[in-house]
Design an enzyme around this catalytic site. Structure first.
Site, short mmCIF file in Angstrom:
data_model
loop_
_atom_site.label_atom_id
_atom_site.label_comp_id
_atom_site.label_asym_id
_atom_site.label_seq_id
_atom_site.Cartn_x
_atom_site.Cartn_y
_atom_site.Cartn_z
N ASP A 109 0.80 -1.23 0.00
CA ASP A 109 0.00 0.00 0.00
C ASP A 109 0.83 1.29 0.00
O ASP A 109 0.28 2.39 -0.10
CB ASP A 109 -0.97 0.00 1.19
N HIS A 126 6.59 -7.86 -1.28
CA HIS A 126 5.44 -8.27 -2.11
C HIS A 126 5.08 -7.22 -3.15
O HIS A 126 4.00 -7.26 -3.72
CB HIS A 126 4.23 -8.62 -1.23
N CYS A 162 4.47 -3.09 -25.59
CA CYS A 162 4.53 -4.35 -26.35
C CYS A 162 3.18 -5.03 -26.54
O CYS A 162 3.10 -6.05 -27.21
CB CYS A 162 5.50 -5.32 -25.67
ZN LIG Z 1 5.14 -4.81 -22.36
#
Ligand SMILES: [Zn+2]
Length: 258
Positions: A109, A126, A162
């Protein structure tokens, strides 16, 4: 005598005497800021196993419908409006005193950074929900950009570089941790005088290993959590009071006397 007060005073004394305190935080420190503990007794995943499936990387990558629901959920995340609480601010105070060696957090957070801790001291094992990352090319950018695209009508916004699948820059279930980040967490745990573990059940490895590692390196281990933790047996002090209540005196008492 009040045993809690005795333990609190002992722990505050160790922190006062310490040059290096490594702090490890889990979901418990953010619940007072209105962010639910996903795994706790009233947690989202405990009450709704379907939500856990959504947080599993294989399902997320395989199923466009799960991604669409995930993006709608991200729009409404409590993290966007949550404010740091007294527990977060106490760790900022520890840094002002020059004692904070590092701040390992299982939370995604960014409330530690928002409270005022130096981002360079925060080790996010994390990841963070405030950024997105492309699963294909690893392009990283602010979550806000992706959420704006969702609001504008893209139900599953692809990577702008991409065309790949993007997700929050967090570690989902089934996804590998980042070795360099874990290595750093282990290193700072072995370098401290006091390891202060807050709001974590210390049951998730490898992060939980920080605790015995610090202990074996000679650090005092202080655990602040309302529930039992997996590391209670090796704690030098175990404080069961609410985090927002216990952290300010723990750190305030440790102010160096002039
Ligand atoms: Zn990408």
């Amino acid at each position: 005598m009040d045993e809690h007060v005795d333990r609190l005073e002992a722990a505050a004394g160790w922190i006062a005497a310490a040059d290096r305190v490594t702090v490890l935080t889990g979901a418990g420190i953010s619940t007072d800021s209105g962010i639910p503990d996903f795994r706790g007794p009233n947690g989202l995943w405990t009450k709704n196993p379907a939500a856990e499936k959504m947080a599993t990387i294989q399902h997320y990558l395989a199923d466009p419908e799960i991604r669409q629901v995930a993006w709608q959920n991200r729009l409404a995340m409590p993290a966007w409006t949550a404010e740091p609480n007294a527990g977060h601010l106490a760790i900022v105070e520890l840094e002002r005193q020059g004692k904070l060696h590092a701040l390992i957090t299982q939370n995604i957070d960014e409330l530690h950074q928002r409270a005022g801790n130096d981002p360079d001291k925060v080790i996010e094992v994390h990841g963070t929900v405030w950024w997105t990352r492309c699963w294909e090319c690893h392009d990283r950018r602010p979550m806000r950009e992706a959420l704006d695209r969702v609001v504008a009508g893209e139900t599953d916004p692809p990577c702008l570089v991409c065309g790949g699948i993007i997700k929050s820059d967090t570690i989902s279930f089934g996804q590998a941790l980042v070795p360099d980040v874990i290595d750093r967490a282990m290193q700072v745990s072995g370098e401290c005088d006091v390891l202060l573990a807050i709001g974590s059940t210390l049951a998730v490895y490898p992060v939980a290993h920080c605790v015995p590692l610090a202990k074996s390196a000679g650090a005092k281990v202080v655990i602040v959590n309302l529930q039992e933790t997996a590391m209670d047996s090796i704690a030098d002090a175990r404080l069961t009071a609410p985090i927002s209540d216990v952290l300010p005196p723990l750190v305030h008492n440790s102010r160096p006397t002039r």
